[in-house]
Design a protein around this motif. Structure first.
Motif, PDB file in Angstrom:
ATOM      1  N   LEU A  27       0.798  -1.228   0.000  1.00 32.70           N
ATOM      2  CA  LEU A  27       0.000   0.000   0.000  1.00 32.70           C
ATOM      3  C   LEU A  27       0.830   1.277   0.000  1.00 32.70           C
ATOM      4  CD1 LEU A  27      -2.871  -0.996   2.441  1.00 32.70           C
ATOM      5  CD2 LEU A  27      -2.975  -0.793  -0.052  1.00 32.70           C
ATOM      6  N   GLY A  28       2.106   1.173   0.355  1.00 32.00           N
ATOM      7  CA  GLY A  28       2.974   2.348   0.294  1.00 32.00           C
ATOM      8  C   GLY A  28       3.064   3.145   1.583  1.00 32.00           C
ATOM      9  N   LEU A  29       2.519   2.619   2.693  1.00 37.64           N
ATOM     10  CA  LEU A  29       2.695   3.303   3.972  1.00 37.64           C
ATOM     11  C   LEU A  29       4.127   3.091   4.459  1.00 37.64           C
ATOM     12  CD1 LEU A  29      -0.684   2.336   5.677  1.00 37.64           C
ATOM     13  CD2 LEU A  29      -0.119   4.425   4.423  1.00 37.64           C
ATOM     14  N   GLN A  30       4.547   3.845   5.448  1.00 37.82           N
ATOM     15  CA  GLN A  30       5.921   3.754   5.952  1.00 37.82           C
ATOM     16  C   GLN A  30       5.923   3.301   7.407  1.00 37.82           C
ATOM     17  OE1 GLN A  30       8.112   7.393   5.238  1.00 37.82           O
ATOM     18  NE2 GLN A  30       7.083   7.701   3.290  1.00 37.82           N
ATOM     19  N   ILE A  31       6.992   2.627   7.787  1.00 38.42           N
ATOM     20  CA  ILE A  31       7.167   2.265   9.189  1.00 38.42           C
ATOM     21  C   ILE A  31       7.525   3.534   9.944  1.00 38.42           C
ATOM     22  CG2 ILE A  31       8.572   0.984  10.852  1.00 38.42           C
ATOM     23  CD1 ILE A  31       8.826  -1.229   8.741  1.00 38.42           C
ATOM     24  N   LEU A  32       6.714   3.871  10.936  1.00 37.90           N
ATOM     25  CA  LEU A  32       6.935   5.075  11.741  1.00 37.90           C
ATOM     26  C   LEU A  32       7.688   4.763  13.024  1.00 37.90           C
ATOM     27  CD1 LEU A  32       3.361   6.624  11.377  1.00 37.90           C
ATOM     28  CD2 LEU A  32       5.418   7.184  10.049  1.00 37.90           C
ATOM     29  N   PHE A  77      -9.398   3.287   1.767  1.00 36.26           N
ATOM     30  CA  PHE A  77      -8.562   4.413   1.363  1.00 36.26           C
ATOM     31  C   PHE A  77      -9.217   5.049   0.137  1.00 36.26           C
ATOM     32  CE2 PHE A  77      -5.459   1.742   3.569  1.00 36.26           C
ATOM     33  CZ  PHE A  77      -4.787   2.673   4.337  1.00 36.26           C
ATOM     34  N   TYR A  78      -9.537   6.332   0.247  1.00 41.25           N
ATOM     35  CA  TYR A  78     -10.108   7.066  -0.873  1.00 41.25           C
ATOM     36  C   TYR A  78      -8.966   7.691  -1.664  1.00 41.25           C
ATOM     37  CZ  TYR A  78     -14.707   6.457   1.133  1.00 41.25           C
ATOM     38  OH  TYR A  78     -15.867   5.916   1.602  1.00 41.25           O
ATOM     39  N   LEU A  79      -8.845   7.270  -2.906  1.00 42.30           N
ATOM     40  CA  LEU A  79      -7.795   7.758  -3.808  1.00 42.30           C
ATOM     41  C   LEU A  79      -8.486   8.339  -5.040  1.00 42.30           C
ATOM     42  CD1 LEU A  79      -5.548   4.583  -3.519  1.00 42.30           C
ATOM     43  CD2 LEU A  79      -5.144   6.779  -2.403  1.00 42.30           C
ATOM     44  N   PRO A  80      -8.812   9.645  -5.031  1.00 38.05           N
ATOM     45  CA  PRO A  80      -9.582  10.224  -6.125  1.00 38.05           C
ATOM     46  C   PRO A  80      -8.807  10.369  -7.437  1.00 38.05           C
ATOM     47  CG  PRO A  80      -9.013  11.916  -4.524  1.00 38.05           C
ATOM     48  CD  PRO A  80      -8.580  10.603  -3.952  1.00 38.05           C
ATOM     49  N   ASN A  81      -7.495  10.443  -7.369  1.00 36.87           N
ATOM     50  CA  ASN A  81      -6.691  10.574  -8.579  1.00 36.87           C
ATOM     51  C   ASN A  81      -6.603   9.207  -9.267  1.00 36.87           C
ATOM     52  OD1 ASN A  81      -3.988  10.269 -10.017  1.00 36.87           O
ATOM     53  ND2 ASN A  81      -4.092  12.487  -9.768  1.00 36.87           N
ATOM     54  N   GLN A  82      -7.166   9.113 -10.469  1.00 33.17           N
ATOM     55  CA  GLN A  82      -7.227   7.845 -11.218  1.00 33.17           C
ATOM     56  C   GLN A  82      -5.851   7.216 -11.402  1.00 33.17           C
ATOM     57  OE1 GLN A  82      -9.767   5.951 -12.486  1.00 33.17           O
ATOM     58  NE2 GLN A  82      -8.394   4.546 -13.539  1.00 33.17           N
ATOM     59  N   GLN A  83      -4.855   8.018 -11.759  1.00 34.42           N
ATOM     60  CA  GLN A  83      -3.515   7.496 -12.011  1.00 34.42           C
ATOM     61  C   GLN A  83      -2.891   6.950 -10.719  1.00 34.42           C
ATOM     62  OE1 GLN A  83      -0.833  10.297 -13.835  1.00 34.42           O
ATOM     63  NE2 GLN A  83       0.792   8.783 -14.070  1.00 34.42           N
ATOM     64  N   GLU A  84      -3.004   7.695  -9.625  1.00 33.84           N
ATOM     65  CA  GLU A  84      -2.469   7.233  -8.346  1.00 33.84           C
ATOM     66  C   GLU A  84      -3.169   5.951  -7.903  1.00 33.84           C
ATOM     67  OE1 GLU A  84      -2.101   8.664  -3.676  1.00 33.84           O
ATOM     68  OE2 GLU A  84      -3.148   9.930  -5.106  1.00 33.84           O
ATOM     69  N   TRP A  85      -4.493   5.923  -8.016  1.00 33.40           N
ATOM     70  CA  TRP A  85      -5.272   4.737  -7.658  1.00 33.40           C
ATOM     71  C   TRP A  85      -4.815   3.527  -8.461  1.00 33.40           C
ATOM     72  CZ3 TRP A  85      -8.853   2.010 -10.757  1.00 33.40           C
ATOM     73  CH2 TRP A  85      -9.631   1.069 -10.078  1.00 33.40           C
ATOM     74  N   GLN A  86      -4.677   3.694  -9.780  1.00 34.65           N
ATOM     75  CA  GLN A  86      -4.264   2.588 -10.655  1.00 34.65           C
ATOM     76  C   GLN A  86      -2.864   2.097 -10.296  1.00 34.65           C
ATOM     77  OE1 GLN A  86      -6.505   1.339 -12.998  1.00 34.65           O
ATOM     78  NE2 GLN A  86      -5.078  -0.371 -12.969  1.00 34.65           N
ATOM     79  N   GLN A  87      -1.956   3.013  -9.964  1.00 42.10           N
ATOM     80  CA  GLN A  87      -0.600   2.612  -9.585  1.00 42.10           C
ATOM     81  C   GLN A  87      -0.599   1.749  -8.328  1.00 42.10           C
ATOM     82  OE1 GLN A  87       1.375   6.405  -9.213  1.00 42.10           O
ATOM     83  NE2 GLN A  87       2.032   6.423 -11.362  1.00 42.10           N
ATOM     84  N   MET A  92      -0.046  -3.593  -5.877  1.00 43.29           N
ATOM     85  CA  MET A  92      -0.565  -4.681  -5.051  1.00 43.29           C
ATOM     86  C   MET A  92      -0.609  -5.990  -5.842  1.00 43.29           C
ATOM     87  SD  MET A  92      -1.221  -3.630  -1.945  1.00 43.29           S
ATOM     88  CE  MET A  92      -2.488  -4.681  -1.246  1.00 43.29           C
ATOM     89  N   LYS A  93      -1.102  -5.939  -7.064  1.00 43.25           N
ATOM     90  CA  LYS A  93      -1.179  -7.131  -7.909  1.00 43.25           C
ATOM     91  C   LYS A  93       0.212  -7.663  -8.230  1.00 43.25           C
ATOM     92  CE  LYS A  93      -5.522  -6.002 -10.252  1.00 43.25           C
ATOM     93  NZ  LYS A  93      -6.110  -5.647 -11.570  1.00 43.25           N
ATOM     94  N   ALA A  94       1.139  -6.769  -8.554  1.00 43.24           N
ATOM     95  CA  ALA A  94       2.513  -7.179  -8.887  1.00 43.24           C
ATOM     96  C   ALA A  94       3.198  -7.862  -7.705  1.00 43.24           C
ATOM     97  CB  ALA A  94       3.326  -5.971  -9.357  1.00 43.24           C
ATOM     98  N   MET A  95       2.790  -7.516  -6.498  1.00 41.23           N
ATOM     99  CA  MET A  95       3.383  -8.125  -5.303  1.00 41.23           C
ATOM    100  C   MET A  95       2.692  -9.427  -4.936  1.00 41.23           C
ATOM    101  SD  MET A  95       4.360  -4.897  -2.986  1.00 41.23           S
ATOM    102  CE  MET A  95       5.293  -5.991  -1.944  1.00 41.23           C
ATOM    103  N   GLY A  96       1.730  -9.846  -5.752  1.00 40.97           N
ATOM    104  CA  GLY A  96       1.058 -11.116  -5.521  1.00 40.97           C
ATOM    105  C   GLY A  96      -0.218 -11.025  -4.710  1.00 40.97           C
ATOM    106  N   PHE A  97      -0.676  -9.823  -4.392  1.00 44.34           N
ATOM    107  CA  PHE A  97      -1.933  -9.657  -3.665  1.00 44.34           C
ATOM    108  C   PHE A  97      -3.066  -9.570  -4.683  1.00 44.34           C
ATOM    109  CE2 PHE A  97       1.239  -7.487  -0.892  1.00 44.34           C
ATOM    110  CZ  PHE A  97       1.238  -8.430   0.121  1.00 44.34           C
TER     111      PHE A  97
END
Length: 131
Positions: A27-32, A77-87, A92-97
């Motif tokens: 998902l792209g979150l970071q360890i805090l 997670f609401y991602l209104p930007n189509q390009q960001e959402w698609q990425q 996620m799919k590329a990582m096997g999810f």
């Protein structure tokens, strides 16, 4: 009254490393922050630096908590930007999810649902959030 406060969503897991991998690498979150063997508990906080909300995933050594109680336990997670959402969906799919059908078909109209290693579902919703 709660405006400007920090929101931490804490959840136990049997698969701490796998769950952290899902939320960070997928998902792209970071360890805090993280901790080990704090009175028998290990934990990792993930989110985005500077934001006022994050997740804490914890594991109690020698204890089994099980998975999600239902298929309708969601994080959205609401991602209104189509390009960001698609990425994010493609990463996620590329990582096997693999996406799963949402228990509530509403989320399949503008979103894609994934299950984390504990069976909790995450919806990536390609829409603006509004009341």
């Amino acid at each position: 009254m709660l405006q400007g406060k920090v929101l931490r969503v804490a959840r136990p897991t049997d698969y701490l490393d796998r769950v952290v991998h899902f939320y960070t690498e997928g998902l792209g979150l970071q360890i805090l922050d993280s901790f080990e063997n704090h009175e028998g508990f290990d934990g990792v906080m993930v989110g985005m630096p500077g934001e006022s909300h994050h997740f804490e995933f914890i594991h109690q050594r020698g204890h089994i908590v099980g998975g999600a109680p239902t298929q309708d336990n969601l994080i959205v997670f609401y991602l209104p930007n189509q390009q960001e959402w698609q990425q994010v969906v493609e990463r996620m799919k590329a990582m096997g999810f693999e996406p799963v059908n949402s228990y509530n078909p509403y989320w399949d109209k503008d979103g894609v649902t994934f299950e984390d290693p504990d069976g909790y579902r995450v919806v990536l919703q390609n829409a603006e959030w509004s009341l």
